[in-house]
Design an enzyme around this catalytic site. Structure first.
Site, PDB file in Angstrom:
ATOM      1  N   ASP A   1      -5.972  -4.016   0.145  1.00 26.20           N
ATOM      2  CA  ASP A   1      -6.594  -2.849   0.749  1.00 26.20           C
ATOM      3  C   ASP A   1      -6.267  -1.646  -0.127  1.00 26.20           C
ATOM      4  O   ASP A   1      -5.241  -1.638  -0.825  1.00 26.20           O
ATOM      5  CB  ASP A   1      -6.076  -2.623   2.169  1.00 26.20           C
ATOM      6  CG  ASP A   1      -7.011  -1.739   2.979  1.00 26.20           C
ATOM      7  OD1 ASP A   1      -7.980  -2.277   3.534  1.00 26.20           O
ATOM      8  OD2 ASP A   1      -6.778  -0.523   3.040  1.00 26.20           O
ATOM      9  N   SER A   2      -7.131  -0.648  -0.104  1.00 26.25           N
ATOM     10  CA  SER A   2      -6.935   0.544  -0.924  1.00 26.25           C
ATOM     11  C   SER A   2      -7.124   1.801  -0.092  1.00 26.25           C
ATOM     12  O   SER A   2      -7.952   1.829   0.826  1.00 26.25           O
ATOM     13  CB  SER A   2      -7.917   0.561  -2.099  1.00 26.25           C
ATOM     14  OG  SER A   2      -7.706  -0.528  -2.959  1.00 26.25           O
TER      15      SER A   2
END
Length: 218
Positions: A84-85
């Protein structure tokens, strides 16, 4: 050794393919908001942005392992990667803008400034019909948008639709590449998956990173 990607992100897939890795992709089924609230209740505080990216990556990877690993359909023999970012500007987390007005406002806010991109990863070893454990890592990079980018250029970029589904609202490997003045950190981290972090995780789990390469026979 096969890499299984707990994501259907075109950007993450492109990063892996560019690095010689052809993953098998699964779509994770995770209620992120609910799970994050539960985790924060357990620890008694808000998760930081780096913690959040790693935790969400872990949820995605473990969901895919649960459904498609030894206790599920048993389709997996290799390592499973979730990620995830999150992009922060002026200390504020900026998610996907989704709509043009929001994308344009954020791009103007970013102009001439440096934002921080956290990319979280969780890798689970599922080899030989067993789950052997997992490891997590967060990589961080900074992205500076040129100060002289004009309103017209930003409006034209937003009109293409490219930034609407991107954390932070820019793709360094896309049409906005000319607007990015400086990157500090791994370029792949900015796109959404840090290859150096992946290499470290593979090695931590006792495997050879180069075994992930799907190269044509010489």
């Amino acid at each position: 050794m096969r890499l299984y990607l707990a994501s259907t992100s075109p950007a993450r897939l492109a990063v892996l393919r560019g690095a010689g890795i052809e993953p098998i992709c699964f779509s994770p089924n995770v209620d992120e908001d609910t799970e994050v609230l539960k985790r924060e209740a357990e620890i008694g505080r808000k998760l930081t942005a780096p913690e959040l990216t790693e935790y969400l990556g872990r949820l995605k990877a473990e969901d895919v392992v649960r459904r498609f690993g030894p206790e599920g359909t048993n389709e997996i023999d290799g390592v499973v990667l979730g990620g995830d970012s999150m992009f922060l500007l002026d200390g504020e987390i900026l998610g996907k803008p989704h709509v043009p007005d929001v994308a344009l406002d954020r791009s103007k806010q970013h102009r001439g400034k440096t934002g921080v991109l956290h990319s979280g990863h969780w890798l689970v070893d599922v080899t030989g019909g067993k789950v052997h454990g997992g490891r997590g890592s967060v990589d961080t990079a900074t992205v500076t948008l040129a100060a002289d980018v004009t309103d017209d250029e930003l409006a034209a970029y937003v009109a293409t639709g490219e930034p609407l589904q991107l954390a932070g609202g820019f793709a360094i490997d896309g049409l906005a590449g000319a607007f990015i003045e400086k990157i500090e950190g791994a370029p792949s981290c900015v796109i959404g998956l840090s290859l150096p972090a992946l290499r470290r995780l593979v090695r931590d789990l006792g495997h050879d990173y180069t075994a992930l390469w799907n190269l044509p026979a010489a």
